[in-house]
Scaffold this active site. Sequence first.
Site, PDB file in Angstrom:
ATOM      1  N   LYS A  14       0.687  -1.123   0.039  1.00  0.00           N
ATOM      2  CA  LYS A  14      -0.155   0.004  -0.059  1.00  0.00           C
ATOM      3  C   LYS A  14       0.806   1.002  -0.092  1.00  0.00           C
ATOM      4  O   LYS A  14       2.051   1.400  -0.538  1.00  0.00           O
ATOM      5  CB  LYS A  14      -0.906   0.123   1.105  1.00  0.00           C
ATOM      6  CG  LYS A  14      -1.592  -1.307   1.447  1.00  0.00           C
ATOM      7  CD  LYS A  14      -2.961  -1.350   2.326  1.00  0.00           C
ATOM      8  CE  LYS A  14      -3.389  -2.667   2.480  1.00  0.00           C
ATOM      9  NZ  LYS A  14      -4.706  -2.619   3.237  1.00  0.00           N
ATOM     10  N   GLU A 168     -10.988 -10.870  -1.387  1.00  0.00           N
ATOM     11  CA  GLU A 168     -10.647 -10.023  -0.286  1.00  0.00           C
ATOM     12  C   GLU A 168     -11.911  -9.287   0.458  1.00  0.00           C
ATOM     13  O   GLU A 168     -12.447  -8.422  -0.096  1.00  0.00           O
ATOM     14  CB  GLU A 168      -9.707  -9.101  -0.617  1.00  0.00           C
ATOM     15  CG  GLU A 168      -8.389  -9.405  -1.122  1.00  0.00           C
ATOM     16  CD  GLU A 168      -7.216  -8.298  -0.641  1.00  0.00           C
ATOM     17  OE1 GLU A 168      -6.066  -8.591  -0.055  1.00  0.00           O
ATOM     18  OE2 GLU A 168      -7.346  -7.068  -1.228  1.00  0.00           O
TER      19      GLU A 168
END
Length: 251
Positions: A14, A168
């Site tokens: 990220k 996810e």
Amino acid sequence: MATTRQPLVAGNWKMNGFAVSVSELAGIIEGAASLNGKAGMMVCPPATLVAAFAGRAKGTVLAIGGQDCHAKENGAFTGDISAEMLRDAGASAVIVGHSERRQYHAETDADVSAKAQAAWRAGLMAIVCVGETRDERVSGKALDVVGTQLAGSLPDGCTTANLVVAYEPVWAIGTGLTPTAQDVAEMHNFIRQQLVARFPAAGEGVRILYGGSVKPANAKELMGVPNVDGALVGGASLKAADFMGIAGVYR
Ligand code: PEP
């Protein structure tokens, strides 16, 4: 004959990491080699670090991926990065349709499909993310939601080498919460059925990763679920020891 799928453990860094973070790769590269091909490993750093990470990982079994790409090859798209640019920087894959992109950048299934096609155009493997919100799970809509996302986000023309699907659940990302092994099994079996129905040649061989609060403590159980072919790992991929505590289940 049973299909064999090499598991993949991919880390999504990220918006974390600086130039100094390249030092963390030493332990991950060593750990990846210790798996002896029983599973592949990948790190997806922020775009600023793709070239440095790819340079450090060159000649090793560790793959490097991007976290997003634009659908177009080049042009007036300030701040964006194309799949070709990621490839040029040394990436071999790119995550598309992560829930944080869908949520904070309003990406639609059509956008995700265009990005996956861009990845293929550039010769990258696309890791296409799908997953339901907490409300959607509680109201019994998880399978419907993921089925719709798959239908809209996966372009035609996938192969076992150019596509990985990551399930996810949005409510499990970064929260420490995970679905039960039974719920993961139901969803991964559903995704497998969708893949086989739509892509008769490739569907059985496309890998389906589970992502959402995977940690060393729960990796063995989650990775042991049928049709779970590895993990997409956020927070626990930033430190080599934690990341290898997960990938190590494949030793
Ligand atoms: C992710 O962002 O893809 C993810 C799975 O995050 P985390 O492991 O931190 O829940």
